[in-house]
Design a protein around this motif. Structure first.
Motif, PDB file in Angstrom:
ATOM      1  N   ALA A  43      36.915  23.747 -35.100  1.00 16.54           N
ATOM      2  CA  ALA A  43      37.659  23.152 -36.215  1.00 16.54           C
ATOM      3  C   ALA A  43      38.970  22.612 -35.658  1.00 16.54           C
ATOM      4  O   ALA A  43      39.979  23.312 -35.657  1.00 16.54           O
ATOM      5  CB  ALA A  43      37.907  24.186 -37.298  1.00 16.54           C
ATOM      6  N   PRO A  44      38.968  21.370 -35.161  1.00 13.57           N
ATOM      7  CA  PRO A  44      40.135  20.834 -34.457  1.00 13.57           C
ATOM      8  C   PRO A  44      41.452  20.875 -35.239  1.00 13.57           C
ATOM      9  O   PRO A  44      42.519  20.921 -34.638  1.00 13.57           O
ATOM     10  CB  PRO A  44      39.730  19.387 -34.153  1.00 13.57           C
ATOM     11  N   HIS A  45      41.386  20.868 -36.550  1.00  9.87           N
ATOM     12  CA  HIS A  45      42.607  20.893 -37.365  1.00  9.87           C
ATOM     13  C   HIS A  45      43.117  22.313 -37.628  1.00  9.87           C
ATOM     14  O   HIS A  45      44.196  22.487 -38.163  1.00  9.87           O
ATOM     15  CB  HIS A  45      42.332  20.218 -38.706  1.00  9.87           C
ATOM     16  N   VAL A  46      42.341  23.332 -37.266  1.00 11.50           N
ATOM     17  CA  VAL A  46      42.692  24.702 -37.622  1.00 11.50           C
ATOM     18  C   VAL A  46      43.969  25.150 -36.906  1.00 11.50           C
ATOM     19  O   VAL A  46      44.229  24.747 -35.769  1.00 11.50           O
ATOM     20  CB  VAL A  46      41.521  25.680 -37.320  1.00 11.50           C
ATOM     21  N   LYS A  47      44.751  25.943 -37.596  1.00  9.29           N
ATOM     22  CA  LYS A  47      45.958  26.541 -37.021  1.00  9.29           C
ATOM     23  C   LYS A  47      45.654  27.988 -36.671  1.00  9.29           C
ATOM     24  O   LYS A  47      45.096  28.736 -37.473  1.00  9.29           O
ATOM     25  CB  LYS A  47      47.136  26.483 -38.004  1.00  9.29           C
ATOM     26  N   VAL A  48      46.021  28.393 -35.478  1.00  8.78           N
ATOM     27  CA  VAL A  48      45.812  29.763 -35.013  1.00  8.78           C
ATOM     28  C   VAL A  48      47.024  30.595 -35.409  1.00  8.78           C
ATOM     29  O   VAL A  48      48.156  30.276 -35.041  1.00  8.78           O
ATOM     30  CB  VAL A  48      45.587  29.807 -33.486  1.00  8.78           C
ATOM     31  N   HIS A  49      46.744  31.635 -36.165  1.00  3.78           N
ATOM     32  CA  HIS A  49      47.781  32.507 -36.713  1.00  3.78           C
ATOM     33  C   HIS A  49      47.603  33.902 -36.120  1.00  3.78           C
ATOM     34  O   HIS A  49      46.492  34.425 -36.082  1.00  3.78           O
ATOM     35  CB  HIS A  49      47.619  32.555 -38.240  1.00  3.78           C
ATOM     36  N   LEU A  50      48.693  34.487 -35.662  1.00  2.00           N
ATOM     37  CA  LEU A  50      48.645  35.816 -35.064  1.00  2.00           C
ATOM     38  C   LEU A  50      49.501  36.784 -35.857  1.00  2.00           C
ATOM     39  O   LEU A  50      50.698  36.553 -36.044  1.00  2.00           O
ATOM     40  CB  LEU A  50      49.141  35.776 -33.608  1.00  2.00           C
ATOM     41  N   HIS A  51      48.873  37.870 -36.324  1.00  3.10           N
ATOM     42  CA  HIS A  51      49.639  38.996 -36.846  1.00  3.10           C
ATOM     43  C   HIS A  51      50.052  39.817 -35.634  1.00  3.10           C
ATOM     44  O   HIS A  51      49.199  40.361 -34.926  1.00  3.10           O
ATOM     45  CB  HIS A  51      48.815  39.852 -37.809  1.00  3.10           C
ATOM     46  N   CYS A  52      51.348  39.881 -35.398  1.00  2.00           N
ATOM     47  CA  CYS A  52      51.855  40.548 -34.200  1.00  2.00           C
ATOM     48  C   CYS A  52      53.224  41.131 -34.515  1.00  2.00           C
ATOM     49  O   CYS A  52      54.207  40.402 -34.576  1.00  2.00           O
ATOM     50  CB  CYS A  52      51.933  39.549 -33.049  1.00  2.00           C
ATOM     51  N   CYS A  53      53.250  42.421 -34.741  1.00  2.00           N
ATOM     52  CA  CYS A  53      54.502  43.095 -35.101  1.00  2.00           C
ATOM     53  C   CYS A  53      55.416  43.267 -33.894  1.00  2.00           C
ATOM     54  O   CYS A  53      54.975  43.235 -32.753  1.00  2.00           O
ATOM     55  CB  CYS A  53      54.196  44.466 -35.687  1.00  2.00           C
ATOM     56  N   GLY A  54      56.687  43.486 -34.219  1.00  2.00           N
ATOM     57  CA  GLY A  54      57.648  43.922 -33.224  1.00  2.00           C
ATOM     58  C   GLY A  54      58.414  42.814 -32.517  1.00  2.00           C
ATOM     59  O   GLY A  54      58.336  41.645 -32.857  1.00  2.00           O
ATOM     60  N   GLY A  55      59.151  43.243 -31.514  1.00  2.00           N
ATOM     61  CA  GLY A  55      59.994  42.357 -30.726  1.00  2.00           C
ATOM     62  C   GLY A  55      59.195  41.682 -29.625  1.00  2.00           C
ATOM     63  O   GLY A  55      59.090  42.210 -28.519  1.00  2.00           O
ATOM     64  N   VAL A  56      58.648  40.538 -29.936  1.00  2.00           N
ATOM     65  CA  VAL A  56      57.755  39.849 -28.992  1.00  2.00           C
ATOM     66  C   VAL A  56      58.344  38.553 -28.432  1.00  2.00           C
ATOM     67  O   VAL A  56      57.626  37.752 -27.846  1.00  2.00           O
ATOM     68  CB  VAL A  56      56.381  39.568 -29.636  1.00  2.00           C
ATOM     69  N   ARG A  57      59.627  38.372 -28.577  1.00  2.00           N
ATOM     70  CA  ARG A  57      60.263  37.138 -28.109  1.00  2.00           C
ATOM     71  C   ARG A  57      59.890  36.801 -26.661  1.00  2.00           C
ATOM     72  O   ARG A  57      59.603  35.661 -26.335  1.00  2.00           O
ATOM     73  CB  ARG A  57      61.773  37.244 -28.246  1.00  2.00           C
ATOM     74  N   GLN A  58      59.875  37.800 -25.791  1.00  2.00           N
ATOM     75  CA  GLN A  58      59.591  37.562 -24.369  1.00  2.00           C
ATOM     76  C   GLN A  58      58.168  37.065 -24.133  1.00  2.00           C
ATOM     77  O   GLN A  58      57.869  36.541 -23.063  1.00  2.00           O
ATOM     78  CB  GLN A  58      59.814  38.842 -23.569  1.00  2.00           C
ATOM     79  N   LEU A  59      57.299  37.221 -25.128  1.00  2.00           N
ATOM     80  CA  LEU A  59      55.908  36.792 -24.987  1.00  2.00           C
ATOM     81  C   LEU A  59      55.627  35.450 -25.665  1.00  2.00           C
ATOM     82  O   LEU A  59      54.539  34.889 -25.470  1.00  2.00           O
ATOM     83  CB  LEU A  59      54.969  37.852 -25.580  1.00  2.00           C
ATOM     84  N   LEU A  60      56.569  34.938 -26.433  1.00  2.00           N
ATOM     85  CA  LEU A  60      56.279  33.769 -27.259  1.00  2.00           C
ATOM     86  C   LEU A  60      55.901  32.529 -26.462  1.00  2.00           C
ATOM     87  O   LEU A  60      54.974  31.805 -26.855  1.00  2.00           O
ATOM     88  CB  LEU A  60      57.448  33.475 -28.205  1.00  2.00           C
ATOM     89  N   ASP A  61      56.560  32.245 -25.360  1.00  2.00           N
ATOM     90  CA  ASP A  61      56.183  31.067 -24.568  1.00  2.00           C
ATOM     91  C   ASP A  61      54.721  31.149 -24.131  1.00  2.00           C
ATOM     92  O   ASP A  61      53.984  30.162 -24.218  1.00  2.00           O
ATOM     93  CB  ASP A  61      57.080  30.923 -23.328  1.00  2.00           C
ATOM     94  N   ASP A  62      54.297  32.321 -23.677  1.00  2.00           N
ATOM     95  CA  ASP A  62      52.908  32.490 -23.244  1.00  2.00           C
ATOM     96  C   ASP A  62      51.941  32.437 -24.414  1.00  2.00           C
ATOM     97  O   ASP A  62      50.840  31.880 -24.296  1.00  2.00           O
ATOM     98  CB  ASP A  62      52.741  33.795 -22.472  1.00  2.00           C
TER      99      ASP A  62
END
Length: 163
Positions: A43-62
């Motif tokens: 589904a090329p138009h689909v948006k990938v959504h992640l439920h991910c709690c906590g302090g994840v700033r250091q992982l956001l680029d990846d």
């Protein structure tokens, strides 16, 4: 017919990620990339959504590099998760679904006036340029006074010129 597909991996804690960015890159990122690219292939138009709690700033680029489009909750009370910094550094590449009202302290313990001011402030940070869906940080718990819930939603209406 699907606009958003939800995945869940709680990778963060109050003080930061549960694993190092290097461990994320080795163990999770290849699998996230495979799953998320397959969803977008189907589904090329689909948006990938992640439920991910906590302090994840250091992982956001990846996470973004692996194909992430939107994240929830946005735990603005965790280390590194201040709304202004997240919006500045990732707002052009990621939709924040949450972070509109702190549920750890503000919603259960503040006055309705403090909740209103807090929500108006966060909306002022998140809203410019889009990439934000209002939601309180996490689920509303039983210890939250009903008047604070009303104050939160009234502040959203006020911010949007409907209050």
């Amino acid at each position: 017919y699907i606009d958003v597909i939800l995945f869940g991996d709680d990778l963060g804690m109050q003080g930061g990620p549960q694993i190092s960015p290097a461990m994320y890159r080795e163990f999770f990122k290849p699998r996230h990339r495979t799953l998320w690219q397959r969803a977008k292939q189907l589904a090329p138009h689909v948006k990938v959504h992640l439920h991910c709690c906590g302090g994840v700033r250091q992982l956001l680029d990846d996470l973004i590099d692996a194909g992430l489009d939107t994240i929830n909750p946005v735990q603005i009370s965790c280390d590194g998760m201040d709304a202004g910094g997240l919006k500045r550094d990732f707002g052009s590449r990621l939709c924040f679904w949450g972070g509109g009202c702190d549920t750890r302290w503000m919603l259960p313990k503040a006055t309705p006036a403090e909740v209103r001011e807090h929500v108006l402030k966060t909306l002022g940070i998140w809203s410019p340029g889009g990439g934000f869906i209002f939601q309180q940080v996490h689920n509303i718990q039983a210890d939250v006074p009903p008047e604070n819930i009303v104050a939160m939603f009234e502040a959203v209406k006020e911010f949007n010129g409907r209050g």
